[in-house]
Design a protein around this motif. Structure first.
Motif, PDB file in Angstrom:
ATOM      1  N   ALA A   1       8.510  10.020  -0.646  1.00 38.21           N
ATOM      2  CA  ALA A   1       7.195  10.621  -0.444  1.00 38.21           C
ATOM      3  C   ALA A   1       6.132   9.549  -0.241  1.00 38.21           C
ATOM      4  O   ALA A   1       5.230   9.704   0.597  1.00 38.21           O
ATOM      5  N   SER A   2       6.215   8.441  -0.988  1.00 37.63           N
ATOM      6  CA  SER A   2       5.236   7.364  -0.847  1.00 37.63           C
ATOM      7  C   SER A   2       5.289   6.749   0.546  1.00 37.63           C
ATOM      8  O   SER A   2       4.249   6.448   1.149  1.00 37.63           O
ATOM      9  N   ILE A   3       6.500   6.559   1.054  1.00 37.86           N
ATOM     10  CA  ILE A   3       6.653   5.986   2.399  1.00 37.86           C
ATOM     11  C   ILE A   3       6.102   6.941   3.453  1.00 37.86           C
ATOM     12  O   ILE A   3       5.413   6.534   4.388  1.00 37.86           O
ATOM     13  N   VAL A   4       6.398   8.241   3.272  1.00 39.28           N
ATOM     14  CA  VAL A   4       5.899   9.233   4.230  1.00 39.28           C
ATOM     15  C   VAL A   4       4.373   9.269   4.212  1.00 39.28           C
ATOM     16  O   VAL A   4       3.722   9.299   5.274  1.00 39.28           O
TER      17      VAL A   4
ATOM     18  N   ASP B   1       0.798  -1.223   0.000  1.00 47.09           N
ATOM     19  CA  ASP B   1       0.000   0.000   0.000  1.00 47.09           C
ATOM     20  C   ASP B   1       0.831   1.274   0.000  1.00 47.09           C
ATOM     21  O   ASP B   1       0.291   2.361  -0.210  1.00 47.09           O
ATOM     22  N   GLY B   2       2.131   1.139   0.267  1.00 46.97           N
ATOM     23  CA  GLY B   2       2.999   2.311   0.292  1.00 46.97           C
ATOM     24  C   GLY B   2       3.907   2.383  -0.917  1.00 46.97           C
ATOM     25  O   GLY B   2       3.701   3.179  -1.832  1.00 46.97           O
ATOM     26  N   ILE B   3       4.887   1.484  -0.956  1.00 44.81           N
ATOM     27  CA  ILE B   3       5.917   1.555  -2.008  1.00 44.81           C
ATOM     28  C   ILE B   3       5.336   1.270  -3.389  1.00 44.81           C
ATOM     29  O   ILE B   3       5.473   2.066  -4.323  1.00 44.81           O
ATOM     30  N   PHE B   4       4.653   0.132  -3.542  1.00 48.60           N
ATOM     31  CA  PHE B   4       4.183  -0.239  -4.876  1.00 48.60           C
ATOM     32  C   PHE B   4       2.971   0.576  -5.306  1.00 48.60           C
ATOM     33  O   PHE B   4       2.821   0.878  -6.491  1.00 48.60           O
ATOM     34  N   ALA B   5       2.106   0.954  -4.365  1.00 50.92           N
ATOM     35  CA  ALA B   5       0.964   1.798  -4.742  1.00 50.92           C
ATOM     36  C   ALA B   5       1.435   3.172  -5.174  1.00 50.92           C
ATOM     37  O   ALA B   5       0.816   3.808  -6.030  1.00 50.92           O
ATOM     38  N   GLY B   6       2.536   3.661  -4.581  1.00 57.75           N
ATOM     39  CA  GLY B   6       3.056   4.989  -4.926  1.00 57.75           C
ATOM     40  C   GLY B   6       3.958   4.976  -6.137  1.00 57.75           C
ATOM     41  O   GLY B   6       3.633   5.532  -7.191  1.00 57.75           O
ATOM     42  N   VAL B   7       5.089   4.263  -6.017  1.00 57.28           N
ATOM     43  CA  VAL B   7       6.078   4.246  -7.099  1.00 57.28           C
ATOM     44  C   VAL B   7       5.537   3.530  -8.324  1.00 57.28           C
ATOM     45  O   VAL B   7       5.790   3.932  -9.463  1.00 57.28           O
TER      46      VAL B   7
ATOM     47  N   THR C   1      17.235  10.180 -15.441  1.00 60.25           N
ATOM     48  CA  THR C   1      17.070  11.207 -14.413  1.00 60.25           C
ATOM     49  C   THR C   1      15.695  11.105 -13.776  1.00 60.25           C
ATOM     50  O   THR C   1      15.544  11.233 -12.554  1.00 60.25           O
ATOM     51  N   PHE C   2      14.681  10.850 -14.606  1.00 56.69           N
ATOM     52  CA  PHE C   2      13.325  10.679 -14.077  1.00 56.69           C
ATOM     53  C   PHE C   2      13.240   9.438 -13.194  1.00 56.69           C
ATOM     54  O   PHE C   2      12.615   9.458 -12.120  1.00 56.69           O
ATOM     55  N   LEU C   3      13.864   8.337 -13.627  1.00 55.18           N
ATOM     56  CA  LEU C   3      13.833   7.108 -12.838  1.00 55.18           C
ATOM     57  C   LEU C   3      14.528   7.298 -11.491  1.00 55.18           C
ATOM     58  O   LEU C   3      14.085   6.750 -10.477  1.00 55.18           O
ATOM     59  N   LYS C   4      15.615   8.071 -11.480  1.00 60.08           N
ATOM     60  CA  LYS C   4      16.284   8.350 -10.203  1.00 60.08           C
ATOM     61  C   LYS C   4      15.350   9.086  -9.264  1.00 60.08           C
ATOM     62  O   LYS C   4      15.341   8.832  -8.056  1.00 60.08           O
ATOM     63  N   ARG C   5      14.564  10.000  -9.819  1.00 61.20           N
ATOM     64  CA  ARG C   5      13.593  10.710  -8.989  1.00 61.20           C
ATOM     65  C   ARG C   5      12.548   9.744  -8.450  1.00 61.20           C
ATOM     66  O   ARG C   5      12.087   9.870  -7.308  1.00 61.20           O
ATOM     67  N   ALA C   6      12.164   8.751  -9.268  1.00 59.84           N
ATOM     68  CA  ALA C   6      11.153   7.794  -8.834  1.00 59.84           C
ATOM     69  C   ALA C   6      11.630   6.994  -7.631  1.00 59.84           C
ATOM     70  O   ALA C   6      10.839   6.617  -6.770  1.00 59.84           O
ATOM     71  N   TRP C   7      12.947   6.728  -7.583  1.00 61.75           N
ATOM     72  CA  TRP C   7      13.480   5.922  -6.480  1.00 61.75           C
ATOM     73  C   TRP C   7      14.076   6.787  -5.382  1.00 61.75           C
ATOM     74  O   TRP C   7      14.694   6.263  -4.461  1.00 61.75           O
ATOM     75  N   THR C   8      13.915   8.102  -5.468  1.00 64.48           N
ATOM     76  CA  THR C   8      14.383   8.983  -4.389  1.00 64.48           C
ATOM     77  C   THR C   8      13.216   9.803  -3.863  1.00 64.48           C
ATOM     78  O   THR C   8      12.603   9.447  -2.854  1.00 64.48           O
ATOM     79  N   PHE C   9      12.878  10.881  -4.560  1.00 57.96           N
ATOM     80  CA  PHE C   9      11.781  11.746  -4.126  1.00 57.96           C
ATOM     81  C   PHE C   9      10.480  10.960  -3.964  1.00 57.96           C
ATOM     82  O   PHE C   9       9.814  11.028  -2.929  1.00 57.96           O
ATOM     83  N   ILE C  10      10.106  10.234  -5.016  1.00 58.14           N
ATOM     84  CA  ILE C  10       8.787   9.617  -5.032  1.00 58.14           C
ATOM     85  C   ILE C  10       8.710   8.447  -4.062  1.00 58.14           C
ATOM     86  O   ILE C  10       7.700   8.245  -3.375  1.00 58.14           O
ATOM     87  N   LEU C  11       9.771   7.650  -3.975  1.00 59.50           N
ATOM     88  CA  LEU C  11       9.801   6.554  -3.012  1.00 59.50           C
ATOM     89  C   LEU C  11       9.692   7.091  -1.590  1.00 59.50           C
ATOM     90  O   LEU C  11       8.905   6.596  -0.776  1.00 59.50           O
TER      91      LEU C  11
END
Length: 696
Positions: free
Chosen positions: A552-555, A370-376, A540-550
């Motif tokens: 943010a999804s956990i938060v 519900d966190g990581i996979f639902a978000g990223v 660059t976009f993928l790096k954002r997916a595994w940094t910012f977005i990951l």
């Protein structure tokens, strides 16, 4: 060995640089500048070579950042050799830059690129005769086909290893000018540090009153003794060229310049006289190595430009090209996006099953599903859209079409008080606002650059368009959805035009700078030149997916899951939403929408991932997330959400890029406030206007 790669824009420097350095390259900004810095490492014949791709420039004066960066690098870093790229099909103007380079660096190798295009245009070049005319090594290359690139580098290495500098041909200035140059050289040659730099070049720049040489230091009021001490200390440092050159204004020569002004030799007179002398010299030597055939049949570029640059047909062609790009990005990429979503859903199920098999804690299973996979997972479905858009964009840029689009766009930009090159930046923002903001570097006027930066976030990028298309599909299926998306884009364009006129007043832009852009010959880009920048931007976009977005999804998952055992509106996220609900209530937004909007600041894609988590949708297709909203929002509220989401504050990466490019915290804060206020005002008007007309 240190090698500098120099040339006019659109001469193929990037093709040569990418071919020689491959993945061994670093991209950043020059210190204190908004101009991109590209450097790469090459290993040849037991040598480690640092190749620096300097910004494309037409000359080495001091009017643009590209010109200043290029000449300062040659003067400060003193590369072992300069690889000067020349467009063989437009050699006369390209040689003007070469002559300026030869005044700074004696070790130069010329790469005659686009020899195939020159031949098809009826131009025959004799490289051996050009070598004799300038006493500079010349190599014929066709960079797009990989022909001659290794030979170009090998010749540069050979010249760089010479024990003595070759005696290159100097531009023969008219006798009246030569007397003035010699007189200035005599005044400068007694300066202790002047011998470290090209004395003739210093004399030319001093006569031109070059703005980078001392003009800013005229107001220095320190005592002469302290000036001398500071100059002596400074000038022993290898990193002190700026100070040395800027202090030329204090050196002998003011009286001489004054006497020349009395004769009518102003700054502009010297600049024009030196430029005329260079072009006269080029015209004298040109017949020795160039033969122009009389072709009765127009070239391919001429034939295409009759339609593409036509005031009647040019705009329909441009609309068709852009429509093709958007169709491929959003429609053709849909099956790939669906495959990514299904793959992420499969991976989520597999990991959840594994965690349940090892009897992992329930909160860990929920975090993964519900966190990581639902978000990223929801965000990664946009990767095919982004990759396809950037691939098309790289193709259009390298083929020569985008320069034409900017030319056509200049007429529209004039109505908005902007520069034609702003069109290039705004189109880039449809892919991502970050490269769109960085594309403002092509604008010479700082005010044009700032206005275009502030307008960029009003252009919906691919991630925003992806979220919008998912919501539109849920609330407005079928043909209505296409009309709704079109209306949203029209609102965006209208607000860009209105905001441009407003920004002109705020930034105090009184005059619009002239629009000058080279229209390169059309050519078919290489696969490498399309795929490499596409991969770089997608990565660059993928790096954002595994940094910012990951992150943010956990938060968001933490905020929406704790305290455990309570309804969603009683969690930390629910409490945050209650604090924000008074802002969204006038627009018909519930607390979940407000939380999603707030988290969208980290990255626009996180709005979708946040909604996925808050509405309890596991890693699944983005369509399901949007459908989950239909029970909580009416079509009017959904449309209001789409407008606010499209316009409100840009993502964190865009804000950081705006600050880096503008160098102003004040203007960056103004841009954030403007977008936020504008989005809620327009949203309020649409929501209450819709209610007044009976919409729900």
């Amino acid at each position: 060995m240190k090698i500098a790669l120099v040339g006019n824009p659109n001469v193929g420097k990037s093709t040569v640089f990418n071919a020689l350095t491959g993945s061994n390259q670093q991209v950043g900004n020059w210190a204190g500048k908004t101009v991109e810095r590209k450097a790469g490492t090459i290993h040849r014949d037991n040598l480690e070579i640092e190749l620096v791709d300097l910004p494309g420039t037409y000359s080495l004066t001091a009017y643009t950042q590209e010109e200043i960066v290029t000449r300062q690098y040659i003067l400060r870093e003193k590369p072992d050799v300069v690889m000067a790229m020349v467009d063989a099909s437009n050699i006369e103007r390209n040689l003007y830059l070469v002559l300026q380079i030869l005044e700074l660096a004696p070790r130069v190798v010329i790469g005659l690129n686009m020899m195939d295009l020159a031949k098809s245009s009826g131009i025959s070049l004799n490289a051996a005769e050009l070598t004799k005319a300038l006493n500079v090594s010349v190599v014929e290359i066709v960079a797009a086909k990989g022909v001659g690139i290794d030979k170009f580098l090998a010749e540069a290495v050979r010249v760089g290893l010479l024990k003595k500098d070759p005696l290159v041909r100097q531009v023969p200035y008219p006798s009246e000018l030569e007397e003035k140059i010699q007189a200035m050289e005599n005044l400068l040659k007694d300066i202790s540090w002047a011998s470290q730099y090209p004395l003739r070049w210093l004399a030319l720049k001093r006569l031109e009153r070059d703005p980078e040489i001392g003009q800013e230091w005229q107001s220095v009021s320190a005592p002469e003794s302290s000036k001398d001490k500071k100059r002596e200390t400074c000038c022993d440092s290898g990193d002190a060229l700026n100070y040395k050159l800027k202090n030329i204004i204090e050196l002998p020569g003011n009286d001489l310049l004054q006497s020349y002004e009395e004769e009518g030799w102003t700054k502009d007179h010297f600049e024009m006289a030196f430029a005329d002398a260079k072009y006269n010299y080029i015209s004298q030597i040109l017949p020795r190595f160039l033969i122009q055939e009389d072709l009765r049949k127009p070239s391919l570029t001429d034939s295409l430009d009759r339609w593409i640059l036509s005031p009647i047909w040019g705009y329909p062609v441009m609309i068709l090209v852009l429509a093709l790009v958007f169709w491929a990005s959003f429609i053709a990429s849909a099956p790939l996006g669906e495959a990514v979503s299904q793959g992420m859903a499969w991976a989520a199920d597999f990991l959840v099953s594994l965690l349940q098999w090892i009897q992992a804690p329930a909160f860990l299973t929920s975090l993964v599903r519900d966190g990581i996979f639902a978000g990223v997972g929801a965000v990664l479905a946009f990767v095919p859209q982004i990759a396809i858009f950037f691939a098309f964009f790289s193709f259009l840029q390298d083929s020569g079409y985008l320069a034409r689009a900017a030319f056509l766009g200049d007429r529209l930009m004039q109505l908005m008080g902007l520069h034609g090159k702003s069109f290039f930046s705004l189109v880039s923002s449809f892919g991502c606002n970050v490269p769109g903001i960085m594309a403002t570097r092509t604008l010479e006027d700082p005010k044009d650059r700032l206005i275009t930066m502030l307008l960029n976030p009003l252009i919906p990028c691919v991630p925003r368009l992806g979220v919008m298309s998912a919501v539109v599909a849920a609330f407005f299926p079928g043909t209505r959805g296409a009309m709704i998306m079109l209306s949203l884009l029209l609102i965006s364009m209208l607000l860009v035009m209105i905001s441009a006129l407003f920004m002109r007043k705020v930034v105090d832009q009184k005059e619009r700078s002239a629009f000058v852009m080279e229209l390169p010959l059309y050519h078919l880009p290489t696969l490498r030149n399309v795929l490499w920048p596409t991969w770089h931007k997608t990565y660059t976009f993928l790096k954002r997916a595994w940094t910012f977005i990951l992150a943010a999804s956990i938060v968001v998952w933490l905020l929406s899951s704790f305290p455990q055992g309570v309804p969603m509106n009683s969690t930390w996220a629910g409490k945050m939403g209650e604090w924000l609900e008074f802002i969204g209530k006038p627009l018909g937004f519930d607390w979940k929408i407000m939380v999603a909007i707030i988290f969208g600041f980290t990255a626009k894609e996180t709005t979708l991932s946040t909604l996925g988590i808050l509405y309890g949708v596991a890693a699944d297709a983005s369509q399901s997330i949007a459908q989950a909203m239909t029970g909580a929002m009416s079509p009017l509220r959904a449309y209001t959400f789409l407008v606010v989401y499209m316009l409100y504050i840009p993502c964190l990466a865009s804000v950081v890029t705006t600050y880096k490019e503008s160098g102003s915290l004040r203007w960056t804060a103004f841009g954030i406030a403007y977008n936020l206020i504008l989005s809620f005002i327009i949203g309020w008007i649409i929501f209450h206007g819709g209610q007044a007309m009976g919409f729900q």
